[in-house]
Design a protein around this motif. Structure first.
Motif, PDB file in Angstrom:
ATOM      1  N   TYR A   1       4.782  85.882 104.112  1.00 29.20           N
ATOM      2  CA  TYR A   1       4.077  84.653 104.476  1.00 29.20           C
ATOM      3  C   TYR A   1       4.122  83.582 103.393  1.00 29.20           C
ATOM      4  N   ALA A   2       4.684  83.906 102.222  1.00 29.39           N
ATOM      5  CA  ALA A   2       4.790  82.916 101.141  1.00 29.39           C
ATOM      6  C   ALA A   2       6.057  83.209 100.348  1.00 29.39           C
ATOM      7  N   ASP A   3       6.801  82.172 100.032  1.00 27.71           N
ATOM      8  CA  ASP A   3       8.050  82.352  99.283  1.00 27.71           C
ATOM      9  C   ASP A   3       7.809  82.987  97.921  1.00 27.71           C
ATOM     10  N   GLU A   4       6.600  82.841  97.393  1.00 25.03           N
ATOM     11  CA  GLU A   4       6.287  83.422  96.088  1.00 25.03           C
ATOM     12  C   GLU A   4       6.343  84.951  96.098  1.00 25.03           C
ATOM     13  N   LEU A   5       6.392  85.559  97.292  1.00 28.13           N
ATOM     14  CA  LEU A   5       6.457  87.018  97.398  1.00 28.13           C
ATOM     15  C   LEU A   5       7.892  87.551  97.444  1.00 28.13           C
TER      16      LEU A   5
END
Length: 291
Positions: free
Chosen positions: A197-201
């Motif tokens: 759900y987030a590119d940071e993952l």
């Protein structure tokens, strides 16, 4: 049109289904459906389209949503001021948090908060993806990136670090990589790509876009458990591993990933007493070392 009709409209727009909206409002889904139908008839417009995954706003519905949220903010602000809630350290605060942060950082400190603010009730939501403070889905969200739009106030809570880990049992049986290029020879643990759900993952892609996990989960706690059981190598936050000697830090010099936590709140809530109390407490919680 009255505010009660708008409450039903906002609930459906945010919860996506009549049954979920009804649960939120404390009524059954049939009642919600009747209220939405009455509102649509009074406006002479369809506000929702029914799709496979729920009720979606039409263009007229999106237009009404903006006005309804303005009305909601005005009513909440007036209520807080007139009842004194704006300055009181009491009431309910809903927090949207990542699962790892909630379990490993905040969880051990909740008793401390309860003793400090016994009249504030915390609702902690760790669903896959953050609730949106701009839509009043949560009062406060701890997010992985600073939001770029919306009526929100954001401030950095803390930086934190992640690294590559493996169980001692895994290293004993399989050995360990000597350089990042060796990761292609080992089983990897990570997120399910379709549910990130987030590119940071996207940690593995940051190391090498060609790396693909063989064992996956949407849960970082589950990934940690998989790693601890010796199923493969995993990228994990330092705050989830620093006190467990059975999990080894692999390639610490070569693979060091940095991320940040951000406190995000709707700008209309920033001066509400209970919200300020929670934010001030969050700032005092020791998050994690970078390495």
């Amino acid at each position: 049109m009255n505010w009660d009709d708008l409450r039903y409209f906002l609930a459906v727009a945010r919860q996506k289904t009549l049954s979920a909206a009804g649960k939120k409002l404390g009524v059954d889904g049939t009642t919600v459906g009747r209220r939405i139908m009455r509102l649509e008839e009074s406006l002479g417009s369809s506000l929702f389209e029914i799709a496979a995954h729920g009720h979606l706003l039409t263009s007229r519905g999106e237009e009404l949503m903006r006005h309804a949220e303005d009305a909601e903010r005005a009513i909440i602000s007036a209520n807080d001021i007139l009842t004194g809630e704006q300055s009181r350290f009491s009431g309910t605060v809903r927090l949207s948090l990542s699962e790892g942060f909630a379990t490993w950082v905040l969880g051990p400190k909740l008793r401390e908060f309860s003793e400090l603010h016994p009249e504030i009730s915390l609702e902690i939501v760790t669903t896959n993806g953050f609730l949106n403070p701009s839509k009043r889905e949560a009062d406060i969200a701890i997010m992985l990136a600073r939001p770029s739009r919306g009526p929100l106030i954001a401030q950095k809570l803390s930086d934190y670090g992640l690294g590559l880990y493996a169980a001692k049992s895994f290293v004993s049986a399989m050995g360990r990589p000597e350089k990042p290029a060796d990761l292609h020879k080992f089983p990897l643990i990570g997120y399910i790509s379709d549910f990130i759900y987030a590119d940071e993952l996207r940690y593995l892609s940051e190391i090498d876009p060609a790396l693909v996990p063989q064992t996956c989960s949407t849960s970082i706690n589950m990934q940690r458990s998989m790693c601890a059981e010796g199923l493969g190598l995993a990228i994990l936050p330092y705050f989830m591993t620093q006190h467990d000697p059975s999990i080894l830090h692999i390639l610490p010099e070569e693979i060091a990933i940095r991320r940040s936590f951000w406190i995000v709140v709707h700008r209309d809530l920033r001066n509400v007493g209970r919200i300020k109390a929670v934010i001030d407490w969050l700032k005092q919680v020791p998050v994690v070392p970078i390495s």
